[in-house]
Scaffold this motif. Structure first.
Motif, mmCIF file in Angstrom:
data_model
loop_
_atom_site.group_PDB
_atom_site.id
_atom_site.type_symbol
_atom_site.label_atom_id
_atom_site.label_comp_id
_atom_site.label_asym_id
_atom_site.label_seq_id
_atom_site.Cartn_x
_atom_site.Cartn_y
_atom_site.Cartn_z
ATOM 1 N N PHE A 162 0.867 -1.175 0.000
ATOM 2 C CA PHE A 162 0.000 0.000 0.000
ATOM 3 C C PHE A 162 0.908 1.230 0.000
ATOM 4 N N HIS A 163 0.860 2.003 -1.081
ATOM 5 C CA HIS A 163 1.710 3.183 -1.198
ATOM 6 C C HIS A 163 1.104 4.334 -0.415
ATOM 7 N N ASN A 164 1.899 4.913 0.501
ATOM 8 C CA ASN A 164 1.396 6.002 1.337
ATOM 9 C C ASN A 164 1.237 7.272 0.517
ATOM 10 N N MET A 165 0.066 7.892 0.657
ATOM 11 C CA MET A 165 -0.246 9.108 -0.096
ATOM 12 C C MET A 165 -0.657 10.232 0.853
ATOM 13 N N ASP A 166 -0.104 10.246 2.068
ATOM 14 C CA ASP A 166 -0.500 11.256 3.049
ATOM 15 C C ASP A 166 -0.168 12.679 2.595
ATOM 16 N N THR A 167 0.963 12.851 1.906
ATOM 17 C CA THR A 167 1.379 14.204 1.519
ATOM 18 C C THR A 167 0.571 14.672 0.313
ATOM 19 N N PRO A 168 -0.224 15.738 0.463
ATOM 20 C CA PRO A 168 -1.037 16.200 -0.674
ATOM 21 C C PRO A 168 -0.191 16.952 -1.700
ATOM 22 N N ASN A 169 -0.708 16.963 -2.944
ATOM 23 C CA ASN A 169 -0.116 17.741 -4.040
ATOM 24 C C ASN A 169 1.314 17.314 -4.359
ATOM 25 N N GLN A 170 1.637 16.068 -4.048
ATOM 26 C CA GLN A 170 2.958 15.534 -4.381
ATOM 27 C C GLN A 170 2.785 14.369 -5.339
ATOM 28 N N GLN A 171 3.242 14.539 -6.569
ATOM 29 C CA GLN A 171 3.080 13.477 -7.565
ATOM 30 C C GLN A 171 4.103 12.376 -7.307
ATOM 31 N N GLN A 172 3.618 11.143 -7.333
ATOM 32 C CA GLN A 172 4.493 9.994 -7.126
ATOM 33 C C GLN A 172 4.398 9.055 -8.320
ATOM 34 N N HIS A 173 5.489 8.390 -8.574
ATOM 35 C CA HIS A 173 5.572 7.459 -9.704
ATOM 36 C C HIS A 173 5.779 6.049 -9.157
ATOM 37 N N PHE A 174 4.883 5.132 -9.536
ATOM 38 C CA PHE A 174 4.975 3.758 -9.051
ATOM 39 C C PHE A 174 5.110 2.807 -10.231
ATOM 40 N N VAL A 175 5.924 1.773 -10.043
ATOM 41 C CA VAL A 175 6.109 0.726 -11.056
ATOM 42 C C VAL A 175 5.844 -0.612 -10.386
ATOM 43 N N TRP A 176 5.026 -1.414 -11.027
ATOM 44 C CA TRP A 176 4.733 -2.754 -10.501
ATOM 45 C C TRP A 176 5.096 -3.777 -11.562
ATOM 46 N N LYS A 177 6.022 -4.653 -11.209
ATOM 47 C CA LYS A 177 6.411 -5.740 -12.103
ATOM 48 C C LYS A 177 6.237 -7.051 -11.368
ATOM 49 N N ALA A 178 5.731 -8.037 -12.061
ATOM 50 C CA ALA A 178 5.551 -9.369 -11.479
ATOM 51 C C ALA A 178 5.583 -10.395 -12.602
ATOM 52 N N SER A 179 5.971 -11.607 -12.254
ATOM 53 C CA SER A 179 6.159 -12.642 -13.278
ATOM 54 C C SER A 179 4.856 -13.048 -13.949
ATOM 55 N N PHE A 180 3.714 -12.954 -13.232
ATOM 56 C CA PHE A 180 2.469 -13.437 -13.833
ATOM 57 C C PHE A 180 2.029 -12.577 -15.010
ATOM 58 N N PHE A 181 2.494 -11.298 -15.079
ATOM 59 C CA PHE A 181 2.101 -10.430 -16.197
ATOM 60 C C PHE A 181 2.471 -11.063 -17.538
ATOM 61 N N SER A 182 3.644 -11.706 -17.570
ATOM 62 C CA SER A 182 4.114 -12.275 -18.837
ATOM 63 C C SER A 182 3.787 -13.754 -18.966
ATOM 64 N N ASP A 183 3.047 -14.299 -18.020
ATOM 65 C CA ASP A 183 2.656 -15.704 -18.102
ATOM 66 C C ASP A 183 1.631 -15.856 -19.227
ATOM 67 N N PRO A 184 1.903 -16.681 -20.216
ATOM 68 C CA PRO A 184 0.996 -16.769 -21.379
ATOM 69 C C PRO A 184 -0.397 -17.273 -21.025
ATOM 70 N N LYS A 185 -0.572 -17.895 -19.856
ATOM 71 C CA LYS A 185 -1.912 -18.392 -19.537
ATOM 72 C C LYS A 185 -2.828 -17.271 -19.062
ATOM 73 N N TYR A 186 -2.233 -16.110 -18.700
ATOM 74 C CA TYR A 186 -3.048 -15.003 -18.231
ATOM 75 C C TYR A 186 -3.219 -13.968 -19.336
ATOM 76 N N GLN A 187 -4.448 -13.498 -19.504
ATOM 77 C CA GLN A 187 -4.757 -12.416 -20.429
ATOM 78 C C GLN A 187 -5.104 -11.188 -19.590
ATOM 79 N N ILE A 188 -4.376 -10.081 -19.838
ATOM 80 C CA ILE A 188 -4.612 -8.865 -19.068
ATOM 81 C C ILE A 188 -5.931 -8.259 -19.517
#
Length: 694
Positions: free
Chosen positions: A193-219
């Motif tokens: 859970f990314h903390n967003m307590d500070t207002p008006n501050q832009q944050q950049h998040f990246v999420w990578k996981a192996s299941f994204f590229s698993d051919p059995k899963y369709q996004i």
């Protein structure tokens, strides 16, 4: 090319129409050019309503990066509001509106009101979802996604810390069974859970996981969970916005999965005995390097190497070292650089190796045939039954005393008719003989006893006690039985040691004549010299059933007290009054309870004495002050069977004196009594109870 699709999704995803809350139930017509569609449904207020959709422009293509730069929500939708703790959905009075603002996707509450009544705050969740991504090849076989996010805050009341969070999620279709799943970002163990307590501050998040590229899963859809406080107080109604931008597919290679080690055994609570072998076991992920293993006996403050490098095969056999401790830990780590590593979750114990130690007979004893003696021993880390044996040839061969007996430290043995001066006793595990122990030196089994004929025969009966006969006429066995219970001592006396009275029951089967001298060692720990000087050796005469002072010498340097008798019976070392003397056991008596006594306003010292007197000045009872209250004192009445006056007469007035043992022989002083029971006369009531001041 996409087959049959949901009309509402097409209108939202490809033409950017905001149909939040609408249900398109029927489509009743479409123009020849396909640009106008009419139908019926239910509007966001839940009322039936006809609708018309005019399609302008070119249908949008699902981008690989949603930048919302065309003032379009690009098919994104909002689902609101859920209680964070219960998951229950709640329809807000005024909730969030999804729109674009400055080329960003904005979820805005203006103001946010859940019900406008209840005076409390609760956490809410809202969910933003992308359009269906399945038609887009750019969103399939990705390694993850990234986004930019910020929030504004215009609350009049402010919010406590740790109340705003963003969580990255994704909807996928498992193509093996066409089931739908929602995955959320984790750190390998816990949800992120990314903390967003500070207002008006832009944050950049990246999420990578192996299941994204698993051919059995369709996004199917990108899903963003936003958590924050939902005001229920009218005075705190505020304007809030969440801004989302640059939701982009990521096709870069994911980072390698983290390396990890996990101790499995020992992991807390085990008891491993010195000298035994046990397997240290562990699991590892994404690590093949050799492993270093260490252990600690002080809860992790310091570690000692077990093996500096061993194969990472999940198990290592450890011979437990002789380092007993209750706070042991094992640590495994990469032998190359120490990372990753793991430590036992809780302490385990290294316990001393099993042992038996024979304490008696352990050399030098002379045990007579037919007499009874205790074989004694101690055991460590061992509680199984034991076997007892004895040898009369110095250990060349052994005979069984008992094949199996409880390991309780003592066994009563009647000495067999097997005389020898070369005897040993052996104790061992009754099951397999290990552990075991043997007498440190030989002892004697004698047929004639420990008391031979002769003059001035001294027998050591144990516990340092020596019995000396003037004349032994026939051999026999002189024995000692130490007891902790027996007849009470005379008034004013206490049997030593204090708190644990010890009685010495001495008997003999030998024939003798003349006097017998008994010498008993004592401990002077905690005694003042004045107290030590009051020690007496007394014998219990039965009949007439009373104690008699037999003290002949007191060696305060070597702590030995001796006395002389003409027969053997029960003996005890006692401490009693040294200053006030009186005749006891005269017949009737009167009990006096002294709750407290002071001398010049100060408490009495241990060893001080209190005496009770008749009007004629005759001491009829005394007791030694030992610091404990109340103090019992017995006053003895006059023995009417004798001509001399040796006690009080009923109704006489009592008086008291206190002797200061630290001040010298003549330092005794009259004391004033204050009665809480009795009237100050001998024999008034069942007893007298009082305090004294001198």
């Amino acid at each position: 090319t996409n087959g049959m699709r949901d009309l509402k999704l097409v209108l939202m995803e490809h033409y950017g129409l905001d149909l939040t809350g609408w249900k398109l139930e029927t489509a009743t017509g479409i123009s020849d050019d396909g640009k106008t569609i009419v139908g019926g449904g239910t509007n966001p207020n839940g009322q039936p309503e006809a609708w018309i959709a005019r399609l302008t422009g070119t249908p949008s293509v699902i981008p690989s990066c949603f930048d919302f730069n065309q003032n379009s929500i690009q098919g994104w939708t909002i689902d609101q509001i859920y209680n964070t703790n219960t998951g229950a959905k709640k329809t807000p009075t005024m909730g969030f509106v999804l729109h674009t603002d400055q080329n960003q996707l904005a979820a805005t509450a203006n103001p946010l009101v859940i019900d406008g009544q209840s005076p409390q705050t609760e956490q809410y969740d809202i969910y933003l979802e992308s359009p269906d991504l399945r038609p887009s090849s750019t969103w399939q076989n990705i390694t993850g996604y990234s986004l930019d996010i910020k929030r504004t805050d215009a609350s009049f009341c402010g919010d406590p810390p740790n109340t705003y969070f963003a969580q990255l999620q994704v909807r996928v279709i498992d193509t093996t069974d066409n089931s739908e799943h929602v995955f959320a970002e984790t750190d390998g163990t816990n949800f992120v859970f990314h903390n967003m307590d500070t207002p008006n501050q832009q944050q950049h998040f990246v999420w990578k996981a192996s299941f994204f590229s698993d051919p059995k899963y369709q996004i199917k859809k990108i899903r963003i969970r936003l958590t924050g406080p939902g005001e229920k107080r009218i005075e705190c109604m505020d304007n809030r916005s969440w801004f989302i931008d640059n939701v982009c597919a990521d096709t870069t290679s994911p980072p390698p999965p983290p390396e990890s080690l996990k101790v499995v055994v020992p992991n807390g609570g085990e008891k491993w005995q010195v000298g035994t072998k046990h397997n240290i076991t562990w699991t590892s992920q994404n690590l093949s390097n050799p492993i270093r293993i260490k252990y600690s006996t002080d809860g992790g403050a310091h570690y000692t190497t077990i093996v500096s490098s061993t194969s990472n095969d999940g198990s290592y056999t450890w011979t437990i070292p002789n380092t007993p401790s209750t706070t042991c830990l094992v640590r495994v780590s990469d032998a190359t650089d120490g990372s990753p590593k793991d430590v036992s979750d809780a302490p385990f114990e290294i316990v001393a190796s099993a042992s038996l130690t024979l304490t008696a007979p352990n050399g030098g004893e002379n045990w007579q045939v037919g007499s009874s003696h205790n074989i004694t021993w101690t055991s460590q880390s061992f509680s199984d039954p034991v076997k007892l044996e004895y040898s009369t040839d110095g250990g060349t061969s052994y005979k069984t005393i008992v094949a199996s007996t409880t390991n309780d430290g003592s066994y009563g043995w009647t000495i067999p008719n097997d005389p020898s001066t070369n005897c040993l006793v052996r104790i061992s595990d009754a099951a397999d003989g290990d552990p075991s122990d043997v007498s440190d030196a030989v002892f004697t089994i004698s047929s004639g006893g420990n008391t031979p004929p002769g003059s001035k025969i001294t027998v050591d009966v144990g516990n340092g006690i020596k019995v000396t006969f003037d004349q032994v006429t026939s051999s026999g066995e002189t024995t000692l039985d130490v007891k902790t219970g027996g007849p009470p001592p005379p008034s004013g006396f206490k049997i030593m040691p204090s708190g644990l009275p010890v009685y010495y029951d001495i008997n003999t089967t030998a024939g003798y004549s003349g006097n017998i001298t008994i010498c008993i060692p004592y401990s002077d720990a905690g005694m003042t010299p004045a107290e030590e000087a009051k020690l007496k050796l007394q014998v219990y005469e039965n009949p007439p059933g009373q104690w008699k002072d037999i003290t002949s010498s007191l060696d305060t340097q070597n702590n030995i007290i001796c006395g002389t008798v003409t027969h053997l019976t029960l003996f005890a070392v006692m401490i009693g009054p040294a200053h006030f003397t009186f005749t006891s056991n005269t017949g009737e008596s009167y009990s006096i309870v002294i709750d407290n006594a002071t001398l010049d306003g100060n408490p009495l010292g241990n060893g001080d004495e209190i005496g009770v007197f008749t009007p004629a000045g005759l001491c009829v009872g005394a007791s030694v002050w030992d610091g404990s209250t109340p103090l019992a004192l017995t006053a003895w009445a006059d023995d009417g069977q004798t001509s001399e006056v040796d006690g009080y007469k009923t109704g006489e007035k009592m008086s008291f004196r206190i002797w200061d043992a630290s001040a010298g022989t003549n330092a005794d002083y009259p004391a004033t009594p204050t009665y809480s029971a009795g009237n100050g006369n001998f024999g008034d009531g069942a007893f007298a109870q009082l305090t004294l001041q001198a």
